[in-house]
Scaffold this active site. Structure first.
Site, PDB file in Angstrom:
ATOM      1  N   GLU A   1       0.761  -1.202  -0.055  1.00  0.00           N
ATOM      2  CA  GLU A   1       0.054  -0.011   0.204  1.00  0.00           C
ATOM      3  C   GLU A   1       0.748   1.217  -0.093  1.00  0.00           C
ATOM      4  O   GLU A   1       1.827   1.416   0.708  1.00  0.00           O
ATOM      5  CB  GLU A   1      -1.074  -0.156   1.102  1.00  0.00           C
TER       6      GLU A   1
ATOM      7  N   GLY B   1       3.403   2.118  10.905  1.00  0.00           N
ATOM      8  CA  GLY B   1       2.954   1.369  12.031  1.00  0.00           C
ATOM      9  C   GLY B   1       2.943  -0.093  11.708  1.00  0.00           C
ATOM     10  O   GLY B   1       3.499  -1.062  12.278  1.00  0.00           O
TER      11      GLY B   1
ATOM     12  N   MET C   1       0.436  -3.081   8.614  1.00  0.00           N
ATOM     13  CA  MET C   1      -0.167  -3.053   7.306  1.00  0.00           C
ATOM     14  C   MET C   1      -1.101  -4.239   7.404  1.00  0.00           C
ATOM     15  O   MET C   1      -0.633  -5.518   7.668  1.00  0.00           O
ATOM     16  CB  MET C   1       0.938  -3.413   6.167  1.00  0.00           C
ATOM     17  N   GLU C   2      -2.348  -3.989   7.052  1.00  0.00           N
ATOM     18  CA  GLU C   2      -3.585  -5.059   7.043  1.00  0.00           C
ATOM     19  C   GLU C   2      -3.641  -5.867   6.259  1.00  0.00           C
ATOM     20  O   GLU C   2      -4.762  -6.405   5.709  1.00  0.00           O
ATOM     21  CB  GLU C   2      -4.825  -4.107   7.078  1.00  0.00           C
ATOM     22  N   ASN C   3      -2.614  -6.391   5.264  1.00  0.00           N
ATOM     23  CA  ASN C   3      -2.650  -7.253   4.296  1.00  0.00           C
ATOM     24  C   ASN C   3      -3.533  -8.581   4.644  1.00  0.00           C
ATOM     25  O   ASN C   3      -3.512  -9.114   6.024  1.00  0.00           O
ATOM     26  CB  ASN C   3      -1.201  -8.021   4.252  1.00  0.00           C
TER      27      ASN C   3
ATOM     28  N   HIS D   1      -6.538  -2.078  15.100  1.00  0.00           N
ATOM     29  CA  HIS D   1      -6.810  -1.275  13.842  1.00  0.00           C
ATOM     30  C   HIS D   1      -6.608  -2.244  12.711  1.00  0.00           C
ATOM     31  O   HIS D   1      -7.510  -2.300  11.880  1.00  0.00           O
ATOM     32  CB  HIS D   1      -5.729  -0.130  13.859  1.00  0.00           C
ATOM     33  N   GLU D   2      -5.688  -2.951  12.565  1.00  0.00           N
ATOM     34  CA  GLU D   2      -5.160  -3.816  11.499  1.00  0.00           C
ATOM     35  C   GLU D   2      -6.227  -4.780  11.275  1.00  0.00           C
ATOM     36  O   GLU D   2      -6.952  -5.337  10.328  1.00  0.00           O
ATOM     37  CB  GLU D   2      -3.774  -4.245  11.391  1.00  0.00           C
TER      38      GLU D   2
ATOM     39  N   HIS E   1      -9.706  -3.651  10.026  1.00  0.00           N
ATOM     40  CA  HIS E   1      -9.480  -3.399   8.557  1.00  0.00           C
ATOM     41  C   HIS E   1     -10.074  -4.684   7.625  1.00  0.00           C
ATOM     42  O   HIS E   1     -10.489  -4.792   6.622  1.00  0.00           O
ATOM     43  CB  HIS E   1      -8.016  -3.185   8.135  1.00  0.00           C
TER      44      HIS E   1
ATOM     45  N   GLU F   1      -9.494   4.425   6.514  1.00  0.00           N
ATOM     46  CA  GLU F   1      -8.761   4.797   7.502  1.00  0.00           C
ATOM     47  C   GLU F   1      -9.686   5.544   8.819  1.00  0.00           C
ATOM     48  O   GLU F   1      -9.412   5.418   9.889  1.00  0.00           O
ATOM     49  CB  GLU F   1      -7.547   5.595   7.112  1.00  0.00           C
TER      50      GLU F   1
HETATM   51  N1  B3K Z   1      -3.012   0.972   5.751  1.00  0.00           N
HETATM   52  C1  B3K Z   1      -1.626   0.892   6.215  1.00  0.00           C
HETATM   53  C2  B3K Z   1      -0.644   2.507   5.721  1.00  0.00           C
HETATM   54  C3  B3K Z   1      -0.339   2.127   4.494  1.00  0.00           C
HETATM   55  C4  B3K Z   1       0.659   3.546   4.277  1.00  0.00           C
HETATM   56  C5  B3K Z   1       1.337   3.229   2.954  1.00  0.00           C
HETATM   57  N2  B3K Z   1       2.217   4.448   2.742  1.00  0.00           N
HETATM   58  C6  B3K Z   1      -1.439   1.075   7.620  1.00  0.00           C
HETATM   59  C7  B3K Z   1      -2.992   1.326   8.489  1.00  0.00           C
HETATM   60  O1  B3K Z   1      -3.354   2.579   8.379  1.00  0.00           O
HETATM   61  O2  B3K Z   1      -3.729   0.428   8.889  1.00  0.00           O
HETATM   62 ZN    ZN Z   2      -5.277   1.777   8.661  1.00  0.00          ZN
END
Ligand code: B3K
Ligand code: ZN
Length: 885
Positions: free
Chosen positions: A127, A267, A269-271, A303-304, A307, A326
């Site tokens: 992302e 911080g 990433m929600e993969n 948070h993740e 998502h 977000e």
């Molecule tokens: N979605 C990611 C943020 C990615 C930022 C990329 N430059 C983390 C978050 O908000 O959960």
């Molecule tokens: Zn987020």
């Protein structure tokens, strides 16, 4: 690096994709000096875009194309076009398959975007637009595909091979290599793709969902961190349960994994099914992480995880809609944290953060709406406005429709849009349809930038026993938006009688009073509300719980603020009254300093703080919050022209006066709480956290006395505590004290003991970066030579350089401009290595308009030097050029 003139992308130009990808089959062969990526894309013409077969333009950057085939036929060089950012070819049928192999170099990827190495492991960050650095693809969030991923690597070095979804097969290869295949049945955009290969250990657990499915949970870390995962695992299980209970959302795959990596730009990433985290947002145990760090882990894990629904199952149509996922997800995680801990404390922390930082962004050259209209580099729009103000916008909808209405709205949103890529309008529409309301005017919160102001006046008519509140809203001009339309401002409020009692609220025209707390919807530029049946002139409590992200002004006297501090039934507004009182008192001191007068502290502040300290019935965490004076950064934000030295001198003077006048009660509270800390083993739980926060703020005041007894207590706490919260505070107050010898000893001991723990060393750097004693810049420069420091690791940069420029204002803004020059040098160095980090580091320089002409010139000069320094990344270019415009 940018070689063409950077292009501005506009929301108004959005068009659905010409082609869609139904299936993505990837194979990664990971080697030490390169990686081969084979991609098979099963594609079709997007029926929405009509007949005909336009050229297929795939995104790709820094890829070495080996070959490309259309429907199994390898193309000759003349049959496709390649440029720096695209691979273009001509489909000949509505349905077709594109195969390609590219060679990439994760081992030299310092930007930490795409596939890269963090230490010895391979990991990804896609992302927003990192997937195009992995293979040629339609790298946009409205192209959603199922993914099957096979990775192969040397078994000994990379025993763990992970990707999204469920594991479906694995095996050995000759030459000491092995492979694994993962399948993700949920269609997703490429930005949610992830891959990890490394020598990792896992903490394992499981979760039974509300429909009784077993989900395996794993947190993967490097072996030395295996004892720091329990808090994250507990947080994950709490999050999964909370999302079922509060939103009815269940997890969908058989396994959920978190991997901790040391080198990470943000911080976490929600993969899908495979969250990748900055290790600072996973690892926590009593000895190495503070209470704040524990709470951050809990919040980021939540948070993740959240998502998975707000972001993954329902994703964004385009990157202008970023706040769709977000803002909503920040709102969800903040409510989760409020439910797990103290609701009022969480709100106070969030509001203080928003008002200090997001309000500054919204008043600066990078100000943009929650849903931006244009950008040059999307990475620059992962902002406090999109995240925190976006969350406030969702919170206002929650306030307007109520808890049940909000749940109806989210149920409809998830049901209507599951598996789709949608817009902020779709979110609002679901709220409107579920509640039968019209949010047309409310949507200006998504399109207008800047922080609205609300001026409030009162009048009491004794004969009519009525009381009128008159509101006038305005919003300052922001880049591209000279004038604004009125917002919908939900204003939660109450009225207090002279004994502090809440008064029944009956608006003129109503048959009877409706409770003693209500939400007024302010929709006009000027609007007034008249309350009736009031025997005496009441005292208003306005914007309770900070019900809208605005700057409210009401002419409270200091006595009235003290009264509200004690009597307001809204805990948030009791804190807010204390803040306003402190601000008034500090601004008076700032004025005295500027006029060269002797500083004189209003004793009412001392008395208000004494009352707090002596009242043992109050929540200790709230007492700690209320004893904290507004930060220098906040005092800067609310100044028209910030006087760095006067702000620092005034605040330090007030702290010293308070410390002297309140020595006895501070000492008492400190002693009681330190004894309790000594007698109870560390737990990261609300009442314990509350106790330690009051203990620690008391210590920081006490230390200003310079008394031997306090120094001893501080050293005792430093040496004998069982946790990082007490240890780091003791270290920080020592570092800011004049006790040079003790300070040096403590710092050396700390560094020696924790030298092998990078996250603890980050805290050691931060404490010193934040020391406001003279010589701050030189100390930071010296620390950059420390063996534990490296510019290769974003956490280190944030801990030392970021902390210095953002928190040590008096040193960063020193009058000769050396602080600015230092920061610009770092930005220039990092621009080539890691553009995202360089661009973020720049933020303090963009605030030049806040300062007096001499500092303005120095700050601008550094921005101009960056602009002229050579080939800039689009990230840095956008921020610098907009700041100078
Ligand atoms: N979605 C990611 C943020 C990615 C930022 C990329 N430059 C983390 C978050 O908000 O959960
Ligand atoms: Zn987020």
């Amino acid at each position: 690096m940018r070689t063409e003139q950077p292009k501005v992308i506009y929301l108004k130009d959005y068009q659905a994709p010409e082609y869609l990808i139904d299936e993505t089959n990837l194979t990664f062969e990971l080697y030490e000096d390169h990686t081969l990526v084979h991609a098979q894309l099963v594609m079709r013409r997007n029926p929405e875009r009509g007949e005909g077969l336009p050229p297929l333009v795939l995104d790709g950057q820094q890829l070495e194309l080996q070959w490309v085939a259309l429907d199994d036929r390898v193309l000759d060089e003349g049959e496709y076009q390649l440029d720096e950012n695209h691979l273009t070819l001509q489909p000949t049928a509505k349905n077709f398959t594109v195969d390609s192999t590219v060679r990439i170099h994760p081992e030299t990827n310092t930007a930490l975007e795409g596939l890269y190495k963090s230490g010895k492991m391979f990991c990804t960050q896609c992302e927003a637009e990192g997937f195009r650095k992995i293979t040629y693809y339609l790298d946009r969030p409205d192209v959603m595909s199922s993914f099957t991923t096979t990775l192969s690597a040397e078994q000994h070095k990379y025993p763990v091979l992970l990707s999204n979804g469920n594991p479906v097969a694995s095996g050995q290869e000759e030459g000491g290599r092995h492979w694994a295949t993962w399948q993700d049945p949920f269609k997703k955009p490429a930005y949610l793709f992830a891959l990890v290969a490394g020598d990792l250990w896992a903490v394992e657990d499981s979760f039974t969902t509300m429909s009784q499915r077993e989900v395996a949970l794993r947190i993967y870390v490097e072996p030395e961190n295996i004892d720091k995962c329990q808090h994250a695992m507990d947080s994950l299980k709490k999050s999964m349960r909370w999302d079922e209970e509060v939103y009815g959302r269940e997890y969908d795959l058989d396994i959920f994994m978190i991997v901790a990596v040391n080198d990470f730009n943000m911080g976490a990433m929600e993969n899908k099914g495979l969250n990748i985290f900055n290790s600072s947002c996973v690892l926590a145990k009593a000895e190495t992480a503070t209470d704040a760090a524990h709470q951050r882990v809990e919040g980021v894990v939540a948070h993740e995880y959240f998502h998975n629904w707000s972001g993954n199952r329902v994703t964004c149509r385009d990157w202008f809609q970023l706040s769709l996922k977000e803002g909503f997800t920040v709102f969800r995680d903040s409510e989760f944290s409020a439910d797990m801990n103290s609701r009022t404390v969480k709100r106070v922390e969030d509001v203080a953060f928003l008002r200090t930082n997001q309000f500054a962004e919204d008043a600066g050259p990078m100000a943009h709406p929650v849903r931006p209209d244009s950008f040059i580099e999307i990475s620059n729009f992962y902002t406090l406005t999109v995240y925190e103000k976006g969350s406030e916008v969702v919170r206002m909808i929650h306030t307007l429709v109520g808890v049940d209405g909000f749940r109806k709205g989210t149920d409809l949103y998830f049901e209507r849009h599951d598996g789709q890529a949608v817009t902020c309008d779709d979110f609002v529409k679901a709220m409107e349809d579920a509640n039968g309301i019209d949010l047309t005017q409310f949507k200006r919160w998504y399109t207008q930038s800047g922080t609205p102001r609300l001026a409030v006046e009162e009048s009491y008519d004794a004969a009519a026993r009525s009381y009128t509140l008159s509101f006038r809203q305005s919003c300052p001009a922001t880049p591209g938006q000279p004038s604004k339309q009125p917002f919908v401002i939900p204003l939660e409020m109450g009225l207090l009688g002279s004994a502090g009692q809440p008064l029944p609220l009956r608006l003129q025209g109503e048959d009877a009073a409706v409770g003693d707390n209500r939400v007024l919807a302010i929709t006009e530029l000027e609007q007034s509300f008249t309350f009736v049946d009031l025997e005496e002139k009441p005292l208003p409590s306005l914007l309770r719980g900070f019900s809208a992200p605005i700057k409210l002004s009401f002419p409270y006297s200091r006595d009235q603020l003290m009264f509200l501090m004690q009597h307001d039934s809204d805990g948030f507004n009791r804190w807010e009254a204390g803040q306003q009182l402190s601000v008034q008192v500090l601004q008076e001191l700032i004025g005295q300093h500027q006029r060269g007068e002797a500083l004189k502290l209003d004793q009412r502040l001392v008395e208000a703080f004494r009352t707090l300290l002596l009242d043992s019935s109050l929540d200790q965490a709230m007492v700690a919050e209320m004893l904290s004076l507004p930060s220098e950064a906040y005092l800067t934000e609310i100044s028209d022209e910030a006087d760095v030295e006067a702000i620092h001198a005034a605040r330090e003077f007030a702290r010293k006066q308070l410390a002297d006048a309140l020595h006895e009660p501070l000492w008492q509270r400190y002693q009681d709480n330190r004894v309790a800390s000594r007698e109870t083993p560390y737990v990261a739980e609300a009442t314990h956290i509350a106790r330690r926060s009051l203990q620690n703020i008391a210590l920081s005041y006490l230390m200003l006395s310079g008394r031997a007894q306090v120094l001893e207590a501080c050293q005792e706490q430093y040496q004998s505590c069982d946790n990082m919260t007490e240890r780091l505070t003791a270290l920080a107050v020592l570092v800011n004290s004049p006790f040079e010898e003790e300070k040096a000893k403590a710092l050396a001991m700390f560094a020696d003991y924790f030298k092998d723990d990078p996250l603890v060393m980050d805290q050691w750097f931060s404490v010193q970066a934040g020391c406001t004693l003279p010589g701050g810049l030189e100390r930071v420069q010296a620390l950059m030579e420390h063996p534990a420091f490296t510019l290769k690791n974003p956490n280190k940069i944030r801990a030392l350089i970021g902390a210095f420029a953002n928190q040590n204002l008096v040193n960063f803004h020193r009058a000769d401009g050396a602080g600015y020059r230092f920061l610009a040098d770092q930005v220039i160095t990092l621009n080539a290595r890691n553009p995202q980090i360089a661009s973020r580091l720049l933020a303090p320089l963009t605030r030049w308009r806040k300062y007096a002409p001499a500092r303005q010139a120095l700050m601008r000069g550094e921005l101009e030097r960056i602009l002229a320094s050579g080939e800039l990344s689009s990230d840095v270019y956008e921020v610098v050029s907009k700041s100078l415009a």
